[in-house]
Design an enzyme around this catalytic site. Sequence first.
Site, mmCIF file in Angstrom:
data_model
loop_
_atom_site.group_PDB
_atom_site.id
_atom_site.type_symbol
_atom_site.label_atom_id
_atom_site.label_comp_id
_atom_site.label_asym_id
_atom_site.label_seq_id
_atom_site.Cartn_x
_atom_site.Cartn_y
_atom_site.Cartn_z
ATOM 1 N N THR A 52 0.833 -1.202 0.000
ATOM 2 C CA THR A 52 0.000 0.000 0.000
ATOM 3 C C THR A 52 0.864 1.246 0.000
ATOM 4 O OG1 THR A 52 -1.648 -1.231 1.262
ATOM 5 C CG2 THR A 52 -1.892 1.162 1.182
ATOM 6 N N TYR A 144 -1.901 -10.781 3.518
ATOM 7 C CA TYR A 144 -1.900 -9.361 3.860
ATOM 8 C C TYR A 144 -3.339 -8.934 4.121
ATOM 9 C CZ TYR A 144 -1.005 -4.298 3.035
ATOM 10 O OH TYR A 144 -0.922 -2.926 3.131
ATOM 11 N N LYS A 174 0.402 -10.452 7.705
ATOM 12 C CA LYS A 174 0.561 -9.001 7.908
ATOM 13 C C LYS A 174 -0.820 -8.460 8.244
ATOM 14 C CE LYS A 174 1.977 -4.671 5.652
ATOM 15 N NZ LYS A 174 0.786 -3.878 5.981
ATOM 16 N N GLU A 202 0.497 3.001 15.229
ATOM 17 C CA GLU A 202 0.083 3.718 16.436
ATOM 18 C C GLU A 202 -0.377 2.782 17.547
ATOM 19 O OE1 GLU A 202 -3.528 3.649 13.656
ATOM 20 O OE2 GLU A 202 -1.346 3.731 13.526
#
Length: 615
Positions: A52, A144, A174, A202
Amino acid sequence: MTPAVGKKATGLIAATFTPLTPEGEINLAEIGPYVDYLLEQQGVKSIFVNGTTGEGMSLTVEERKMLAAEWCSKAKNKLENVIVHVGCMSLKDSQELAQHAGEIGADGIAVISPSFFKPATVGALKMFLQEVAAVVPAVPFYYYHIPAVTGVHLRSRDVLEGIDAEIPSFRGLKFSGSDLMDFGQCVSYSPSHWSLLYGMDEQLLGALAMGANGAVGSTYNYLGSSVNRLISAFNKGDLTMARTLQFQVQDILCYAMDCGFDLAVNKQLMSEVSGLVLGPPRLPLLPCPQSKAVSIARKLKQGTLLGKGEPCGGSVEGQCDANLTCLSVTLGGDKEETPRGKVCSPPLAPGCVPCSGVQCPRVRRTCPGGHVTEPCGCCPQCARQKGQVCGGPSWENGYCDRGLTCTLFTGHSPALPPHTGVCKVLPGKPLERLLQPMEDPLCPRVSGCNIRVGYCDCYSLQTCHHVFFYPSLDECLKAKREDELWSERNEENREWTCMKWGCELQENQCVCMERSCSSPSLSEDACEDLLQKARCSNVSCSEVPVPSCPDDSFLTESHIPPGKCCPLVPAVCTCNFEECPVAPQNCPPGQLVQHVEGGDGRPGSCCNRYQCVQS
């Protein structure tokens, strides 16, 4: 073909940006410097390309092949893992890219779910993944999961069910989603040879607590050094530091989001921070105004936390990590050198100097009590025992064992540098704590792990004592696995070799090592005694009378500094507070406890005296 095990993907993995020219064409010239920057400046040793962040879905099949080949070529013998994302809307395109990744030596391939015609069931998705993996059965395969982008919200845990039988080369996931429950269930289900890689930068600390093996993210391109310290702090059990570093990442991302953070801004930010020329994003993404990226880069540099030993102060941007201070040190080990710089270091304890100017004595393997590192944090040494000298300038005379305090020879006050003292028990120290790893405000905070009841117990403690067997969770788990494997071996197949720690005197020094039990050797004490006698055989020391001590006192040991022959501190009398009577807890009816004599901490009048008197 039997699937290769491959190198297990762990730690930080940077999701790389794709360098483009101003005209929007592939710019392969930046990939070599990009690899070097990640390794040398951020400490990132693995990459995830054409995903991405790399705008993989905006590139042609041929462009993705060019990029994958260049990344693999430039990373060879430098990086640990190059995982190439080969997912496409078309099964045939995905298979073509997978075949190419195998040919160029990629360390793994990853596949995202198709997102135009979406798989309606877990079975349909697994059929697609299986068809791609089958093209290169010897290449480790990763699923993914990124539901916010694909719109495919099938639970990853359901996708993993039985997948190793359907895709023998399957090696991990992932997981770029915020559902930590689903991620935790994936970790719980996974065998040890899979890699569970978290993709929400985050929230990394939460994923580590769940058992993530590593992380794939875009911010690790420019925050890799800080997040590596986060992972290190977590592995050592220092959750306070790990939270501080996670909050730093969150603060930067919150600021970036307020500025309108998207992939275009992120790419331009990487250019500002690294100096690499990455170019604009490809349409339909619009170029980022440079002012946005400059503003975020300024915030990032101001908030950067610098690690132990990193340059600080002056023109260096960022601040030292918690528990570190920007201190001046001598550059080089020569005391004659005068140029000085500043690095992030543990704050100096009272009376200490930077360790660069300290010469430490040889560390002994065996000690009567235990090993300590004095509050200055410079020299591992044997803990000083009761009656032995301690303290002095920069604690050069050593630090006391557990339960003992470095105390002035007379009185009740602790001896702090530059004063010399003696190790003994001070009044009021509870005896039940004498063998506990006590918190000590004079000492640095250290972290580590011990194996307790079959588990690795990791925590941090402010202490000078060596209370941890393992410096990190990884080392502890490794030792635990080795112990388990050893215990599983057949007792009859074990070959035992008797070894002991022994020393011998060689050219005016004691050489100590593991030796066969049949080899003649000396204990460390015996070897040091022989060395001292040989060195001082022609030295005459002034005779110092040995005092006779009152009943409330004891005689300290004289102190001969390392390398010297004569005592620097003679034996003296000092109070033995352990023998002082305590105040009566109960007096006969009608009587009260009365303090009849005050002890001043001097031999002959060491102790307070009490008696019961009529009320």
